[in-house]
Design an enzyme around this catalytic site. Structure first.
Site, PDB file in Angstrom:
ATOM      1  N   ASN A   1      10.063  -2.342 -14.184  1.00  0.00           N
ATOM      2  CA  ASN A   1       8.763  -1.865 -14.696  1.00  0.00           C
ATOM      3  C   ASN A   1       7.763  -3.012 -14.831  1.00  0.00           C
ATOM      4  O   ASN A   1       7.791  -3.744 -15.836  1.00  0.00           O
ATOM      5  CB  ASN A   1       8.959  -1.158 -16.038  1.00  0.00           C
ATOM      6  CG  ASN A   1       9.650   0.179 -15.878  1.00  0.00           C
ATOM      7  OD1 ASN A   1      10.759   0.259 -15.372  1.00  0.00           O
ATOM      8  ND2 ASN A   1       8.993   1.243 -16.285  1.00  0.00           N
TER       9      ASN A   1
ATOM     10  N   TYR B   1       7.916  11.034  -4.425  1.00  0.00           N
ATOM     11  CA  TYR B   1       7.594   9.597  -4.452  1.00  0.00           C
ATOM     12  C   TYR B   1       8.873   8.765  -4.310  1.00  0.00           C
ATOM     13  O   TYR B   1       8.966   7.870  -3.475  1.00  0.00           O
ATOM     14  CB  TYR B   1       6.865   9.212  -5.751  1.00  0.00           C
ATOM     15  CG  TYR B   1       6.812   7.711  -5.948  1.00  0.00           C
ATOM     16  CD1 TYR B   1       5.946   6.933  -5.200  1.00  0.00           C
ATOM     17  CD2 TYR B   1       7.685   7.069  -6.840  1.00  0.00           C
ATOM     18  CE1 TYR B   1       5.927   5.550  -5.336  1.00  0.00           C
ATOM     19  CE2 TYR B   1       7.666   5.689  -6.987  1.00  0.00           C
ATOM     20  CZ  TYR B   1       6.787   4.937  -6.233  1.00  0.00           C
ATOM     21  OH  TYR B   1       6.786   3.562  -6.358  1.00  0.00           O
TER      22      TYR B   1
ATOM     23  N   ALA C   1       0.830  -1.212   0.000  1.00  0.00           N
ATOM     24  CA  ALA C   1       0.000   0.000   0.000  1.00  0.00           C
ATOM     25  C   ALA C   1       0.857   1.252   0.000  1.00  0.00           C
ATOM     26  O   ALA C   1       1.730   1.421   0.857  1.00  0.00           O
ATOM     27  CB  ALA C   1      -0.924  -0.003   1.223  1.00  0.00           C
TER      28      ALA C   1
ATOM     29  N   LYS D   1      10.500   6.064  -1.160  1.00  0.00           N
ATOM     30  CA  LYS D   1      11.047   4.695  -1.249  1.00  0.00           C
ATOM     31  C   LYS D   1      12.422   4.630  -0.591  1.00  0.00           C
ATOM     32  O   LYS D   1      12.746   3.670   0.113  1.00  0.00           O
ATOM     33  CB  LYS D   1      11.119   4.240  -2.714  1.00  0.00           C
ATOM     34  CG  LYS D   1       9.757   4.047  -3.368  1.00  0.00           C
ATOM     35  CD  LYS D   1       8.931   2.967  -2.685  1.00  0.00           C
ATOM     36  CE  LYS D   1       7.522   2.842  -3.228  1.00  0.00           C
ATOM     37  NZ  LYS D   1       6.639   2.018  -2.396  1.00  0.00           N
TER      38      LYS D   1
ATOM     39  N   SER E   1      11.584   0.231  -5.336  1.00  0.00           N
ATOM     40  CA  SER E   1      11.535   0.566  -6.765  1.00  0.00           C
ATOM     41  C   SER E   1      12.929   0.833  -7.300  1.00  0.00           C
ATOM     42  O   SER E   1      13.805   1.340  -6.575  1.00  0.00           O
ATOM     43  CB  SER E   1      10.669   1.819  -6.918  1.00  0.00           C
ATOM     44  OG  SER E   1      10.814   2.373  -8.193  1.00  0.00           O
TER      45      SER E   1
HETATM   46  P1  NAD Z   1      -1.652   0.186  -6.772  1.00  0.00           P
HETATM   47  O1  NAD Z   1      -2.029   1.624  -6.586  1.00  0.00           O
HETATM   48  O2  NAD Z   1      -2.339  -0.584  -7.821  1.00  0.00           O
HETATM   49  O3  NAD Z   1      -1.848  -0.590  -5.383  1.00  0.00           O
HETATM   50  C1  NAD Z   1      -1.695   0.017  -4.139  1.00  0.00           C
HETATM   51  C2  NAD Z   1      -2.902  -0.354  -3.285  1.00  0.00           C
HETATM   52  O4  NAD Z   1      -2.724   0.230  -1.987  1.00  0.00           O
HETATM   53  C3  NAD Z   1      -4.206   0.197  -3.850  1.00  0.00           C
HETATM   54  O5  NAD Z   1      -5.155  -0.844  -3.945  1.00  0.00           O
HETATM   55  C4  NAD Z   1      -4.629   1.254  -2.837  1.00  0.00           C
HETATM   56  O6  NAD Z   1      -6.030   1.351  -2.716  1.00  0.00           O
HETATM   57  C5  NAD Z   1      -3.947   0.781  -1.566  1.00  0.00           C
HETATM   58  N1  NAD Z   1      -3.642   1.861  -0.618  1.00  0.00           N
HETATM   59  C6  NAD Z   1      -2.959   3.001  -0.880  1.00  0.00           C
HETATM   60  N2  NAD Z   1      -2.886   3.759   0.237  1.00  0.00           N
HETATM   61  C7  NAD Z   1      -3.522   3.059   1.226  1.00  0.00           C
HETATM   62  C8  NAD Z   1      -3.767   3.321   2.595  1.00  0.00           C
HETATM   63  N3  NAD Z   1      -3.404   4.466   3.187  1.00  0.00           N
HETATM   64  N4  NAD Z   1      -4.431   2.392   3.306  1.00  0.00           N
HETATM   65  C9  NAD Z   1      -4.847   1.240   2.737  1.00  0.00           C
HETATM   66  N5  NAD Z   1      -4.634   0.945   1.437  1.00  0.00           N
HETATM   67  C10 NAD Z   1      -3.985   1.856   0.687  1.00  0.00           C
HETATM   68  O7  NAD Z   1      -0.075   0.148  -6.958  1.00  0.00           O
HETATM   69  P2  NAD Z   1       0.859  -1.031  -7.472  1.00  0.00           P
HETATM   70  O8  NAD Z   1       1.307  -0.708  -8.837  1.00  0.00           O
HETATM   71  O9  NAD Z   1       0.249  -2.347  -7.198  1.00  0.00           O
HETATM   72  O10 NAD Z   1       2.127  -0.801  -6.537  1.00  0.00           O
HETATM   73  C11 NAD Z   1       2.266  -1.501  -5.322  1.00  0.00           C
HETATM   74  C12 NAD Z   1       3.535  -1.041  -4.644  1.00  0.00           C
HETATM   75  O11 NAD Z   1       4.635  -1.258  -5.511  1.00  0.00           O
HETATM   76  C13 NAD Z   1       3.575   0.430  -4.275  1.00  0.00           C
HETATM   77  O12 NAD Z   1       4.240   0.572  -3.033  1.00  0.00           O
HETATM   78  C14 NAD Z   1       4.387   1.061  -5.383  1.00  0.00           C
HETATM   79  O13 NAD Z   1       5.025   2.232  -4.965  1.00  0.00           O
HETATM   80  C15 NAD Z   1       5.375  -0.049  -5.649  1.00  0.00           C
HETATM   81  N6  NAD Z   1       5.941  -0.013  -7.006  1.00  0.00           N
HETATM   82  C16 NAD Z   1       5.107  -0.009  -8.084  1.00  0.00           C
HETATM   83  C17 NAD Z   1       5.638   0.040  -9.370  1.00  0.00           C
HETATM   84  C18 NAD Z   1       4.745   0.096 -10.579  1.00  0.00           C
HETATM   85  O14 NAD Z   1       5.228   0.501 -11.640  1.00  0.00           O
HETATM   86  N7  NAD Z   1       3.493  -0.299 -10.498  1.00  0.00           N
HETATM   87  C19 NAD Z   1       7.038   0.069  -9.537  1.00  0.00           C
HETATM   88  C20 NAD Z   1       7.848   0.044  -8.412  1.00  0.00           C
HETATM   89  C21 NAD Z   1       7.290   0.001  -7.147  1.00  0.00           C
HETATM   90  C1  WQD Z   2       8.316   3.976 -19.359  1.00  0.00           C
HETATM   91  C2  WQD Z   2       8.907   4.604 -20.602  1.00  0.00           C
HETATM   92  C3  WQD Z   2       8.628   6.995 -20.733  1.00  0.00           C
HETATM   93  C4  WQD Z   2       4.289   6.956 -21.061  1.00  0.00           C
HETATM   94  C5  WQD Z   2       7.686   4.989 -13.508  1.00  0.00           C
HETATM   95  C6  WQD Z   2       8.029   5.627 -12.180  1.00  0.00           C
HETATM   96  C7  WQD Z   2       8.965   4.757 -11.415  1.00  0.00           C
HETATM   97  C8  WQD Z   2       8.431   3.334 -11.292  1.00  0.00           C
HETATM   98  C9  WQD Z   2       7.977   2.791 -12.591  1.00  0.00           C
HETATM   99  C10 WQD Z   2       7.291   3.051  -9.198  1.00  0.00           C
HETATM  100  C11 WQD Z   2       9.635   5.920 -20.322  1.00  0.00           C
HETATM  101  C12 WQD Z   2       7.880   6.308 -21.847  1.00  0.00           C
HETATM  102  C13 WQD Z   2       5.602   6.564 -20.955  1.00  0.00           C
HETATM  103  C14 WQD Z   2       3.857   7.565 -22.278  1.00  0.00           C
HETATM  104  C15 WQD Z   2       6.076   7.320 -23.166  1.00  0.00           C
HETATM  105  N1  WQD Z   2       7.274   3.276 -10.443  1.00  0.00           N
HETATM  106  N2  WQD Z   2       6.479   6.741 -21.970  1.00  0.00           N
HETATM  107  N3  WQD Z   2       4.770   7.713 -23.278  1.00  0.00           N
HETATM  108  O1  WQD Z   2       9.155   6.223 -16.228  1.00  0.00           O
HETATM  109  O2  WQD Z   2      10.198   3.934 -16.059  1.00  0.00           O
HETATM  110  O3  WQD Z   2       8.869   4.781 -14.213  1.00  0.00           O
HETATM  111  O4  WQD Z   2       7.098   3.719 -13.240  1.00  0.00           O
HETATM  112  O5  WQD Z   2       8.206   2.973  -8.451  1.00  0.00           O
HETATM  113  O6  WQD Z   2       9.148   5.345 -10.173  1.00  0.00           O
HETATM  114  O7  WQD Z   2       8.641   6.876 -12.441  1.00  0.00           O
HETATM  115  O8  WQD Z   2       7.728   4.120 -16.328  1.00  0.00           O
HETATM  116  O9  WQD Z   2       5.779   3.473 -17.675  1.00  0.00           O
HETATM  117  O10 WQD Z   2       6.019   5.888 -16.963  1.00  0.00           O
HETATM  118  O11 WQD Z   2       7.545   4.969 -18.675  1.00  0.00           O
HETATM  119  O12 WQD Z   2       6.861   7.492 -24.098  1.00  0.00           O
HETATM  120  O13 WQD Z   2       2.694   7.967 -22.417  1.00  0.00           O
HETATM  121  O14 WQD Z   2       7.842   4.941 -21.496  1.00  0.00           O
HETATM  122  O15 WQD Z   2       9.244   8.169 -21.183  1.00  0.00           O
HETATM  123  O16 WQD Z   2      10.739   5.976 -21.152  1.00  0.00           O
HETATM  124  P1  WQD Z   2       9.048   4.828 -15.771  1.00  0.00           P
HETATM  125  P2  WQD Z   2       6.664   4.613 -17.386  1.00  0.00           P
END
Ligand code: NAD
Ligand code: WQD
Length: 338
Positions: free
Chosen positions: A179, A150, A82, A154, A125
């Site tokens: 990603n 953000y 979360a 992390k 991340s």
């Molecule tokens: P997501 O938003 O789909 O899932 C997060 C969930 O947490 C949601 O269902 C939301 O309702 C819940 N939530 C948020 N705040 C809350 C709170 N205060 N209390 C209870 N529930 C709460 O996100 P995700 O993509 O599944 O990401 C999950 C984790 O992985 C996050 O910590 C995110 O930062 C990390 N992460 C995601 C990515 C990505 O690209 N998706 C990449 C790297 C790290």
């Molecule tokens: C991927 C590539 C964009 C959208 C983000 C967060 C990072 C991590 C993962 C949580 C990039 C390009 C994107 C579009 C595009 N999350 N792009 N057109 O930037 O690697 O990282 O998600 O921790 O913190 O910053 O992922 O999917 O946004 O982009 O050209 O409409 O696609 O420039 O090169 P990113 P992304």
């Protein structure tokens, strides 16, 4: 055996991990306040696994409710997904991000300490590496000054967990995701972004589905193979599996140190243009896109060295980027009734 608490278990990565945990025979309890997810995700999980996990609609910022949850539930391990995750929003509302990503972590760790829960997995991340000096990125690469609130949450979270592991009985693993893309093969769960997607793959699938006019590709003048940015796109189902392996590592006391960090990626870097081409191939759809200027804050090239995750954690990816794109497309079609 006690239950596994999955915070954010109705979210994108959390829901796939709940499925993987249940399929491994673990009992799951979810805390999710539906801030970025839907209750119907429970139906998807139940359809896949035959088990409807218990869900508490608790906001983890509510310390009293968090305390009450731990008084009423015997928990053996916590996987903490979360958080708020939109980079741009975090720049506009940093305090929202510090509250939702840091306070919640502190409250959870306090309860873990109180109830002697030692097994803790954290969603980190690759953003902690910033623009890396060396590719592929190993876990030893320096953590660079964060490019957004953000990203900073992390980094701070990892430090909080590290400090807690040093002075308490907590054993923790931070998983640094690259990603994540794709959806479960069953098409029962997948990514459900609210509003306009920020990430590449949901923007691609929504464009192909006709919800968006065209994809903007942010820059084709980088010093990469085709000028567009490089990322390491990992199938969410592979990512979910890694959480099961990491939790079992802690529960089986196989960890080498109280606090460990692993990169979760495929080890392969793909450019934005390669992703678009691969999507067109697997979907058979011609994608409407145009090249626009660079997006502020984008790093040029990022992909994981997965040696530590492969050899020490004992996990490796099974699925290709093409499979992930195909599953994302099928999921989008299902959600839109196409
Ligand atoms: P997501 O938003 O789909 O899932 C997060 C969930 O947490 C949601 O269902 C939301 O309702 C819940 N939530 C948020 N705040 C809350 C709170 N205060 N209390 C209870 N529930 C709460 O996100 P995700 O993509 O599944 O990401 C999950 C984790 O992985 C996050 O910590 C995110 O930062 C990390 N992460 C995601 C990515 C990505 O690209 N998706 C990449 C790297 C790290
Ligand atoms: C991927 C590539 C964009 C959208 C983000 C967060 C990072 C991590 C993962 C949580 C990039 C390009 C994107 C579009 C595009 N999350 N792009 N057109 O930037 O690697 O990282 O998600 O921790 O913190 O910053 O992922 O999917 O946004 O982009 O050209 O409409 O696609 O420039 O090169 P990113 P992304």
């Amino acid at each position: 055996m006690g239950k596994v608490l999955v915070t954010g278990g109705l979210g994108y990565i959390g829901s796939h991990t709940v499925v993987a945990l249940q399929q491994e025979g673990l009992e799951v309890v979810i805390i999710d306040n539906l801030y970025n997810s839907e209750l119907s995700v429970l139906d998807g999980i139940e359809t896949i696994t035959g088990i409807r996990p218990v869900h508490y609609n608790i906001d983890l910022r509510n310390k009293i409710e968090v305390t009450r949850f731990f008084e009423n539930n015997e928990v053996e391990g916590v996987i903490h997904f979360a958080a708020s995750k939109a980079v741009g929003e975090s720049v506009e509302s940093p305090l929202l991000y510090y509250e939702n990503n840091i306070n919640t972590l502190v409250y959870l760790l306090q309860e873990c300490s109180k109830h002697e829960i030692t097994n803790f997995i954290f969603s980190s991340s690759c953003t902690v590496y910033g623009e890396p000096d060396v590719l592929p990125i190993t876990e030893d690469a320096p953590v660079k000054s964060a490019m957004s609130p953000y990203g900073n949450t992390k980094q701070i979270s990892e430090e909080i967990i590290f400090d807690t592991c040093k002075s308490t009985i907590l054993q923790a693993i931070s998983l640094r995701y690259f990603n994540p893309i794709g959806a479960h093969d069953s098409q029962e769960i997948g990514e459900l972004p609210k509003g306009s997607p920020q990430n590449l793959v949901p923007f691609i699938t929504q464009t192909a589905a006709g919800l968006r006019k065209e994809l903007s590709i942010f820059g084709d003048d980088y010093g990469t193979k085709d000028g567009s940015c490089i990322r390491d796109y990992i199938h969410v189902v592979d990512l979910a599996e890694a959480h099961v392996v990491a939790l079992q590592r802690l529960m089986g006391k196989k960890n080498l140190m109280p606090y460990e960090v692993f990169n979760l990626g495929t080890g392969r870097g793909s450019s934005v243009l390669e992703v678009v081409a691969a999507f067109e191939k697997v979907s058979g759809e011609k994608l409407n896109y145009k090249i626009v200027g660079r997006r502020s804050g984008d790093v040029v090239s990022v992909y994981a060295d997965t040696t530590k995750a492969n050899n020490v954690l004992g996990w490796q990816t099974q699925k290709t980027m093409e499979e992930a794109l195909e599953s994302a497309w099928k999921w989008e079609q299902k959600v839109r009734g196409l």
